[in-house]
Every structure is written in structure tokens, then in C-alpha cells.
Write a protein that holds these residues in place. Structure first.
Motif, PDB file in Angstrom:
ATOM      1  N   LEU A  66      11.588   4.602  -4.897  1.00 36.82           N
ATOM      2  CA  LEU A  66      10.731   3.343  -5.213  1.00 36.82           C
ATOM      3  C   LEU A  66      11.638   2.487  -6.040  1.00 36.82           C
ATOM      4  CD1 LEU A  66       7.199   3.796  -6.668  1.00 36.82           C
ATOM      5  CD2 LEU A  66       8.214   3.078  -4.355  1.00 36.82           C
ATOM      6  N   TYR A  67      12.841   3.599  -6.903  1.00 38.60           N
ATOM      7  CA  TYR A  67      14.029   2.714  -7.398  1.00 38.60           C
ATOM      8  C   TYR A  67      15.158   2.391  -6.990  1.00 38.60           C
ATOM      9  CZ  TYR A  67      16.919   2.207 -11.141  1.00 38.60           C
ATOM     10  OH  TYR A  67      18.487   1.008 -12.433  1.00 38.60           O
ATOM     11  N   HIS A  68      15.136   2.644  -5.641  1.00 40.59           N
ATOM     12  CA  HIS A  68      16.045   2.209  -5.002  1.00 40.59           C
ATOM     13  C   HIS A  68      16.234   1.191  -4.058  1.00 40.59           C
ATOM     14  CE1 HIS A  68      19.721   1.980  -1.890  1.00 40.59           C
ATOM     15  NE2 HIS A  68      18.836   2.474  -0.687  1.00 40.59           N
ATOM     16  N   LYS A  69      14.631   1.207  -3.288  1.00 40.08           N
ATOM     17  CA  LYS A  69      13.724   0.154  -2.930  1.00 40.08           C
ATOM     18  C   LYS A  69      14.081  -1.140  -3.470  1.00 40.08           C
ATOM     19  CE  LYS A  69       9.982  -1.636   0.188  1.00 40.08           C
ATOM     20  NZ  LYS A  69       8.751  -0.915   0.758  1.00 40.08           N
ATOM     21  N   ARG A  70      13.162  -1.205  -5.214  1.00 38.68           N
ATOM     22  CA  ARG A  70      13.455  -2.256  -5.655  1.00 38.68           C
ATOM     23  C   ARG A  70      14.569  -2.940  -5.927  1.00 38.68           C
ATOM     24  NH1 ARG A  70       9.111  -3.116  -3.578  1.00 38.68           N
ATOM     25  NH2 ARG A  70       7.217  -1.601  -4.015  1.00 38.68           N
ATOM     26  N   PHE A  71      15.703  -1.853  -6.113  1.00 42.34           N
ATOM     27  CA  PHE A  71      16.508  -2.539  -6.916  1.00 42.34           C
ATOM     28  C   PHE A  71      17.660  -2.838  -5.916  1.00 42.34           C
ATOM     29  CE2 PHE A  71      21.773  -2.086  -6.524  1.00 42.34           C
ATOM     30  CZ  PHE A  71      22.045  -1.822  -8.192  1.00 42.34           C
ATOM     31  N   GLU A  72      17.006  -2.656  -4.388  1.00 41.39           N
ATOM     32  CA  GLU A  72      18.336  -3.268  -3.215  1.00 41.39           C
ATOM     33  C   GLU A  72      17.302  -4.658  -3.607  1.00 41.39           C
ATOM     34  OE1 GLU A  72      17.189  -1.216  -0.254  1.00 41.39           O
ATOM     35  OE2 GLU A  72      19.438  -0.310  -0.079  1.00 41.39           O
ATOM     36  N   SER A  78       0.621  -1.003  -0.046  1.00 37.04           N
ATOM     37  CA  SER A  78       0.289  -0.017  -0.275  1.00 37.04           C
ATOM     38  C   SER A  78       1.011   1.775  -0.206  1.00 37.04           C
ATOM     39  CB  SER A  78      -1.068  -0.011   0.927  1.00 37.04           C
ATOM     40  OG  SER A  78      -1.531   1.093   1.190  1.00 37.04           O
ATOM     41  N   GLY A  79       0.365   2.028  -0.627  1.00 32.04           N
ATOM     42  CA  GLY A  79       1.301   3.425  -0.827  1.00 32.04           C
ATOM     43  C   GLY A  79       2.477   3.377  -1.796  1.00 32.04           C
ATOM     44  N   GLU A  80       2.986   2.591  -2.581  1.00 30.49           N
ATOM     45  CA  GLU A  80       4.184   2.279  -3.533  1.00 30.49           C
ATOM     46  C   GLU A  80       2.977   2.051  -5.077  1.00 30.49           C
ATOM     47  OE1 GLU A  80       6.921   0.031  -0.111  1.00 30.49           O
ATOM     48  OE2 GLU A  80       6.103  -1.044  -1.936  1.00 30.49           O
ATOM     49  N   SER A  81       4.802   1.534  -6.219  1.00 25.91           N
ATOM     50  CA  SER A  81       4.635   1.555  -7.436  1.00 25.91           C
ATOM     51  C   SER A  81       5.119   0.815  -7.922  1.00 25.91           C
ATOM     52  CB  SER A  81       3.664   3.239  -7.992  1.00 25.91           C
ATOM     53  OG  SER A  81       3.871   2.176  -8.851  1.00 25.91           O
TER      54      SER A  81
END
Length: 207
Positions: free
Chosen positions: A126-132, A72-75
Motif C-alpha cells: 500500500l505504501y509503495h502504491k500511494r508513494f507512486e 475495495s480491498g485497500e486501506s
């Protein structure tokens, strides 16, 4: 929209939150629904308002592997990148938990980037989180055995759902891990024998 999921911790600008809501279209989905398939055109970016979706990649041999979850709150950063470059989707997005999703047209994404620095910051975070998360997947596949990856996946699901009882089939777990159902069933039985989990019909309880 002061009480919206976006304004709670992701975006602080009331004006931007209002524009996102007024520009998007909200739809509700059930667990298992596919909201974006591979090779589909990306005309709108999904932002999860309630529930959760999982993003999956299918290889040429038909095997699937879980890339990450969207709460929730993310894309989906893959949707952002594909939509902005007018490219087909290279992933599949499936509803993990009954969800309400706001679809923001791709043209609005570019407009908001120019008008609101905070929107660009949201995308970068979001990009940073998904990359990790993708690095974690690569490390798990490269260095961990399937039984370790299975247990990590179960704990991840329990954490996201805030429940030690996970509703999932052996087939679904196998798909997310990119392995065979018989392998998952055997490993789950071993975990049950060790007292780590308790198995039920399409349910797994973490002890």
C-alpha cells in the motif's frame, strides 16, 4: 471468509483474513460522507470492503487537493502511520462511491505485524502504491497545466468507476484540483466545445 475482498487478491492467509474480520467493525456510508477528518484521532484503520473513498489534504489557505483514491480491498497508509504513532490525522477521507468499510483497531494492526509477515507486506505494498500516486500528483502540479490535470482526473475517475459517465460537480472537481470552480467550469466548456466531453447536470460524459 474465502470469498471476501481481502482474500481474493490482497491477503492469502485465511487465518489472517478471519482475524481481520473478527477484530474489525463494519459500517456503511453514502457518497459524500466524511469517515476521517483532519486533526482527528486515529483509533482504527479503515479497510474498504465495497465502494471507494478519496483522501484529501487541506492547505492553510483553505484550498483542498486530492491525494489518492482507496478502492475495495485497500486501506489508507496515512491512517496506518498516524495510528501506529498515536498522531492526529493530517488528511481527510471522504466517500467517493457508496462504501462499506471495516475499521480495524490500531492495537490489532501492531499485533498482526508481529504475528503475520503477510500483513506487513500488505502495508508495504500500500505504501509503495500511494508513494507512486503522490509522485504523480507532484509531477502534475509542477509540470502540467490545469486543463491537462482536469482531463487526467476525469479519466482516473472513469477508470475507477468503470464508467464514462461521471457524477460530479464543478465545485468538487475544483476542490480536488486545488483551483477555483470558475476555472474548472471554463475548462470543461472548452473540452465540450472540442468534443472531448459532454456536460450534463452534475454529470460529465467522456466521449
Amino acid at each position: 471468509m474465502e470469498n471476501s475482498v481481502l482474500s481474493s487478491e490482497f491477503i492469502t492467509s485465511p487465518e489472517l483474513v478471519e482475524k481481520i474480520y473478527s477484530s474489525g467493525v463494519s459500517k456503511k456510508y453514502k457518497t459524500g460522507d466524511i469517515i476521517l477528518d483532519e486533526n482527528s484521532s486515529i483509533r482504527a484503520i479503515p479497510i474498504v470492503m465495497k465502494g471507494m473513498i478519496k483522501v484529501i489534504r487541506t492547505e492553510e489557505d483553505g484550498k483542498e487537493i486530492l491525494l489518492y483514491y482507496i478502492k475495495s480491498g485497500e486501506s489508507c497508509i496515512m491512517s496506518f502511520l498516524g495510528g501506529m504513532h498515536n498522531e492526529k490525522s493530517i488528511v481527510k477521507a471522504e466517500v467517493e462511491e457508496d462504501a462499506e468499510i471495516l475499521f480495524l483497531p490500531v492495537d490489532k494492526v501492531s499485533i498482526f505485524i508481529k504475528q503475520y509477515p503477510e500483513w506487513l507486506d500488505y502495508i508495504f505494498r500500500l505504501y509503495h502504491k500511494r508513494f507512486e500516486e503522490l509522485l504523480d500528483i507532484v509531477n502534475a502540479i509542477a509540470f502540467k497545466k490545469v486543463d491537462e490535470r482536469l482531463l487526467l482526473l476525469l479519466h482516473k475517475k472513469a477508470e475507477l468507476l468503470n464508467s464514462k459517465t461521471i457524477t460530479v460537480t464543478h465545485e468538487q472537481l475544483a476542490n480536488e484540483l486545488g483551483t477555483a470552480r470558475v476555472v474548472v467550469s471554463r475548462l470543461l466548456k472548452q473540452l465540450e466545445d472540442a468534443g472531448t466531453v459532454k456536460l450534463g447536470r452534475n454529470k460529465i460524459l467522456l466521449e
